[in-house]
Design an enzyme around this catalytic site. Structure first.
Site, PDB file in Angstrom:
ATOM      1  N   LYS A  50       0.824  -1.208   0.000  1.00 33.07           N
ATOM      2  CA  LYS A  50       0.000   0.000   0.000  1.00 33.07           C
ATOM      3  C   LYS A  50       0.865   1.268   0.000  1.00 33.07           C
ATOM      4  O   LYS A  50       2.080   1.217   0.243  1.00 33.07           O
ATOM      5  CB  LYS A  50      -0.939  -0.039   1.214  1.00 33.07           C
ATOM      6  CG  LYS A  50      -1.964  -1.178   1.149  1.00 33.07           C
ATOM      7  CD  LYS A  50      -2.966  -1.100   2.302  1.00 33.07           C
ATOM      8  CE  LYS A  50      -3.997  -2.216   2.223  1.00 33.07           C
ATOM      9  NZ  LYS A  50      -5.020  -2.123   3.307  1.00 33.07           N
TER      10      LYS A  50
ATOM     11  N   GLU B 223      -9.538 -10.737  -7.555  1.00 31.13           N
ATOM     12  CA  GLU B 223      -8.543  -9.657  -7.411  1.00 31.13           C
ATOM     13  C   GLU B 223      -7.376  -9.830  -8.378  1.00 31.13           C
ATOM     14  O   GLU B 223      -6.837  -8.833  -8.875  1.00 31.13           O
ATOM     15  CB  GLU B 223      -8.054  -9.629  -5.961  1.00 31.13           C
ATOM     16  CG  GLU B 223      -9.159  -9.183  -5.010  1.00 31.13           C
ATOM     17  CD  GLU B 223      -8.781  -9.283  -3.539  1.00 31.13           C
ATOM     18  OE1 GLU B 223      -7.633  -9.674  -3.230  1.00 31.13           O
ATOM     19  OE2 GLU B 223      -9.633  -8.948  -2.699  1.00 31.13           O
TER      20      GLU B 223
HETATM   21  P1  RTP Z   1      -7.109  -5.698   3.246  1.00 29.14           P
HETATM   22  O1  RTP Z   1      -8.425  -6.069   2.553  1.00 29.14           O
HETATM   23  O2  RTP Z   1      -6.642  -4.328   2.878  1.00 29.14           O
HETATM   24  O3  RTP Z   1      -6.071  -6.765   3.033  1.00 29.14           O
HETATM   25  O4  RTP Z   1      -7.330  -5.662   4.826  1.00 29.14           O
HETATM   26  P2  RTP Z   1      -8.084  -6.740   5.704  1.00 29.14           P
HETATM   27  O5  RTP Z   1      -8.599  -7.855   4.854  1.00 29.14           O
HETATM   28  O6  RTP Z   1      -7.170  -7.097   6.830  1.00 29.14           O
HETATM   29  O7  RTP Z   1      -9.277  -5.883   6.266  1.00 29.14           O
HETATM   30  P3  RTP Z   1     -10.723  -5.582   5.607  1.00 29.14           P
HETATM   31  O8  RTP Z   1     -11.751  -5.901   6.618  1.00 29.14           O
HETATM   32  O9  RTP Z   1     -10.824  -6.215   4.242  1.00 29.14           O
HETATM   33  O10 RTP Z   1     -10.683  -4.000   5.444  1.00 29.14           O
HETATM   34  C1  RTP Z   1     -10.047  -3.374   4.338  1.00 29.14           C
HETATM   35  C2  RTP Z   1      -9.276  -2.177   4.830  1.00 29.14           C
HETATM   36  O11 RTP Z   1     -10.200  -1.204   5.330  1.00 29.14           O
HETATM   37  C3  RTP Z   1      -9.651  -0.573   6.485  1.00 29.14           C
HETATM   38  N1  RTP Z   1     -10.517  -0.796   7.636  1.00 29.14           N
HETATM   39  N2  RTP Z   1     -10.741   0.107   8.530  1.00 29.14           N
HETATM   40  N3  RTP Z   1     -11.693   1.530  10.795  1.00 29.14           N
HETATM   41  C4  RTP Z   1     -12.062   0.269  10.617  1.00 29.14           C
HETATM   42  O12 RTP Z   1     -12.781  -0.307  11.370  1.00 29.14           O
HETATM   43  C5  RTP Z   1     -11.554  -0.416   9.440  1.00 29.14           C
HETATM   44  N4  RTP Z   1     -11.844  -1.648   9.107  1.00 29.14           N
HETATM   45  C6  RTP Z   1     -11.181  -1.896   7.956  1.00 29.14           C
HETATM   46  C7  RTP Z   1      -8.300  -1.164   6.747  1.00 29.14           C
HETATM   47  O13 RTP Z   1      -7.319  -0.293   6.199  1.00 29.14           O
HETATM   48  C8  RTP Z   1      -8.339  -2.478   5.998  1.00 29.14           C
HETATM   49  O14 RTP Z   1      -7.052  -2.879   5.557  1.00 29.14           O
END
Ligand code: RTP
Ligand code: MG
Length: 142
Positions: free
Chosen positions: A11, A128
């Protein structure tokens, strides 16, 4: 589990910190091969489309702002159990909760600027990878 492919993104925060190579090194040391890679700056349309599953969530506008704030690298990783292996290397979404030695624990600042993305299922990996790469751009490895 077998050999899988997964989509990884370094990122904007991690590209700005100049740790792309260190992150690639972790993939390679874990036995994952990079079979496609490129650097680009995402448009808003691309970022919104890529993260469409999160549309309507309170963090969505900040996520799109962040993902378009600078260049990213996108890469396809291949290897035994690649999807889960990459998620383990990444660590928890919130770097404060990420296990020691994971990419997010070592390089991420916050839940918004969290260094890397990785596909979370076979279905999302297929979607993706196709989002960023033509089949002809995936390089078969020995
Ligand atoms: P990514 O998709 O980027 O690999 O991250 P992830 O699976 O660990 O998390 P995901 O639930 O898919 O969320 C995507 C991105 O959104 C942001 N996020 N912010 N403030 C919050 O509660 C929150 N939840 C998610 C994070 O930057 C996350 O990487
Ligand atoms: Mg996710």
């Amino acid at each position: 589990m077998g050999v899988e492919r997964t989509l990884s993104i370094v990122k904007p925060d991690a590209v700005a910190k100049n740790v792309v190579g260190e992150i690639y090194s972790r993939f390679e040391k874990a036995g994952l091969q990079i079979i496609a890679a490129k650097m680009l700056r995402l448009s808003r349309e691309q970022a919104e489309g890529f993260y469409a599953e999160h549309k309507g969530r309170p963090f969505f506008p900040a996520l799109v702002d962040f993902m378009t704030s600078g260049p990213v690298t996108v890469q396809v990783l291949e290897g035994e159990g690649a999807i889960l292996k990459n998620r383990e290397l990444m660590g928890a979404t919130n770097p404060k909760e990420a296990a020691a030695g994971t990419i997010r624990a070592d390089f991420a600042e916050s839940i918004d600027a969290n260094a890397v993305h990785g596909s979370d299922s076979e279905q999302s990996a297929a979607r993706e990878i196709a989002f960023f790469f033509a089949t002809s751009e995936l390089c078969e490895r020995a």
